[in-house]
Design a protein around this motif. Structure first.
Motif, PDB file in Angstrom:
ATOM      1  N   UNK A  52       0.833  -1.203   0.000  1.00 46.95           N
ATOM      2  CA  UNK A  52       0.000   0.000   0.000  1.00 46.95           C
ATOM      3  C   UNK A  52       0.869   1.255   0.000  1.00 46.95           C
ATOM      4  N   UNK A  53       1.947   1.211   0.776  1.00 46.46           N
ATOM      5  CA  UNK A  53       2.862   2.351   0.848  1.00 46.46           C
ATOM      6  C   UNK A  53       3.485   2.619  -0.527  1.00 46.46           C
ATOM      7  N   UNK A 125      14.654  -5.587   0.462  1.00 42.11           N
ATOM      8  CA  UNK A 125      13.387  -6.301   0.272  1.00 42.11           C
ATOM      9  C   UNK A 125      12.849  -5.982  -1.114  1.00 42.11           C
ATOM     10  N   UNK A 126      12.052  -6.899  -1.640  1.00 42.36           N
ATOM     11  CA  UNK A 126      11.446  -6.686  -2.946  1.00 42.36           C
ATOM     12  C   UNK A 126      10.370  -5.602  -2.824  1.00 42.36           C
ATOM     13  N   UNK A 127      10.367  -4.649  -3.757  1.00 44.40           N
ATOM     14  CA  UNK A 127       9.415  -3.537  -3.696  1.00 44.40           C
ATOM     15  C   UNK A 127       8.310  -3.624  -4.743  1.00 44.40           C
ATOM     16  N   UNK A 128       8.364  -4.629  -5.585  1.00 46.42           N
ATOM     17  CA  UNK A 128       7.329  -4.801  -6.605  1.00 46.42           C
ATOM     18  C   UNK A 128       6.030  -5.236  -5.921  1.00 46.42           C
ATOM     19  N   UNK A 129       4.971  -4.400  -5.944  1.00 50.21           N
ATOM     20  CA  UNK A 129       3.725  -4.743  -5.243  1.00 50.21           C
ATOM     21  C   UNK A 129       3.154  -6.099  -5.643  1.00 50.21           C
ATOM     22  N   UNK A 130       3.303  -6.475  -6.905  1.00 47.23           N
ATOM     23  CA  UNK A 130       2.782  -7.775  -7.354  1.00 47.23           C
ATOM     24  C   UNK A 130       3.491  -8.931  -6.656  1.00 47.23           C
ATOM     25  N   UNK A 131       4.768  -8.749  -6.333  1.00 42.63           N
ATOM     26  CA  UNK A 131       5.534  -9.781  -5.625  1.00 42.63           C
ATOM     27  C   UNK A 131       5.292  -9.699  -4.122  1.00 42.63           C
ATOM     28  N   UNK A 132       5.220  -8.464  -3.601  1.00 46.16           N
ATOM     29  CA  UNK A 132       5.039  -8.256  -2.168  1.00 46.16           C
ATOM     30  C   UNK A 132       3.791  -8.965  -1.656  1.00 46.16           C
ATOM     31  N   UNK A 133       2.723  -8.901  -2.427  1.00 46.37           N
ATOM     32  CA  UNK A 133       1.425  -9.429  -1.991  1.00 46.37           C
ATOM     33  C   UNK A 133       1.404 -10.952  -1.850  1.00 46.37           C
ATOM     34  N   UNK A 141       3.933  -4.410   7.958  1.00 51.37           N
ATOM     35  CA  UNK A 141       3.411  -3.089   8.293  1.00 51.37           C
ATOM     36  C   UNK A 141       4.597  -2.182   8.618  1.00 51.37           C
ATOM     37  N   UNK A 142       4.503  -0.929   8.167  1.00 53.56           N
ATOM     38  CA  UNK A 142       5.634  -0.010   8.248  1.00 53.56           C
ATOM     39  C   UNK A 142       5.344   1.128   9.222  1.00 53.56           C
ATOM     40  N   UNK A 148      11.677   6.150   0.036  1.00 51.86           N
ATOM     41  CA  UNK A 148      11.452   5.244  -1.089  1.00 51.86           C
ATOM     42  C   UNK A 148      12.123   5.864  -2.310  1.00 51.86           C
ATOM     43  N   UNK A 149      13.208   5.241  -2.746  1.00 51.85           N
ATOM     44  CA  UNK A 149      13.952   5.739  -3.896  1.00 51.85           C
ATOM     45  C   UNK A 149      13.506   4.977  -5.137  1.00 51.85           C
ATOM     46  N   UNK A 150      12.714   5.638  -5.960  1.00 50.94           N
ATOM     47  CA  UNK A 150      12.167   5.025  -7.178  1.00 50.94           C
ATOM     48  C   UNK A 150      13.101   5.346  -8.342  1.00 50.94           C
ATOM     49  N   UNK A 151      13.502   4.319  -9.056  1.00 49.86           N
ATOM     50  CA  UNK A 151      14.412   4.552 -10.178  1.00 49.86           C
ATOM     51  C   UNK A 151      13.908   3.882 -11.450  1.00 49.86           C
TER      52      UNK A 151
END
Length: 247
Positions: A52-53, A125-133, A141-142, A148-151
């Protein structure tokens, strides 16, 4: 007229304090950078799940998931000061005192480069939401302060360490570490191995001497560190660990 101005002044003060209070009372605060530039800060009053984040961060910073390189992107803990940078720089400066003229210059050049760079404790940690779920464990929970460094996919490889020129080199497909370090002009021609820090934080030793060379891919956005002594020395290990946490 004076009454209206006074009323507007106190209304502005109240809004500022309310805004400050909202941030101060937030359970999670996330700074969003895109390709190294700050674009958005988000506050959460409840502990958000990681997916969600990430999704909200992309939404409010107007970034499409299609364009994100998840391996090169990173999640950094800003809740505590990151002191490793100052310690490594101090140790490098001390080591330069007893170095040869050529190495002395290279060490100080590395120090100058590190001072230009930003670091923080990275959570690998993996940041891809499709993988995270896929699992609750991978979707925690954070809380606290985060970056969050998006590249998007980088186009450079950074070469630093025992070289005459710490520099960004244009990334090329199917190119090994040896090709990149030659462009930075090696300090020691008998260098037999270097450390490659891939964009996702994975650390690899790549053999680069004529007698032990084996081809290994270097990903776009990687850092190649050429050790001054060896990758197993305490100081070189500290530099490698610091570079792994580059923002």
């Amino acid at each position: 007229m004076k009454y209206q101005l006074k009323k507007c002044y106190w209304l502005l003060v109240a809004c500022l304090f309310a805004s400050y209070g909202a941030v101060a009372n937030s359970i999670a605060v996330v700074q969003v950078n895109v390709n190294g530039k700050p674009v958005q800060s988000l506050s959460f009053n409840e502990r958000p799940r990681l997916d969600s984040l990430v999704i909200n961060s992309l939404k409010f910073s107007k970034q499409s998931m299609i364009n994100v390189d998840w391996g090169a992107s990173g999640f950094f803990d800003l809740s505590k000061p990151f002191v490793s940078k100052d310690k490594v720089i101090s140790d490098l400066e001390f080591s330069a005192v007893n170095s040869s003229d050529k190495e002395h210059k290279a060490v100080l050049a590395l120090v100058a480069k590190l001072k230009e760079m930003n670091f923080a404790k990275r959570e690998f940690i993996d940041l891809d939401p499709d993988f995270i779920r896929l699992s609750e464990k991978g979707n925690p929970k954070i809380d606290g302060k985060w970056l969050l460094s998006v590249k998007h996919t980088p186009q450079k490889v950074l070469v630093v360490g025992a070289v005459n020129h710490n520099k960004n080199v244009e990334w090329q497909s199917r190119t090994d570490a040896l090709s990149y370090i030659h462009q930075a002009n090696l300090l020691n021609t008998n260098t037999s191995s270097v450390i490659v820090i891939q964009p996702d934080g994975v650390i690899q030793k790549h053999q680069v001497a004529y007698w032990n060379s084996d081809f290994q891919e270097v990903a776009p956005g990687a850092i190649i560190y050429v050790p001054f002594v060896s990758a197993d020395s305490a100081l070189d290990k500290a530099v490698i660990e610091l570079l792994k946490n580059r923002i």
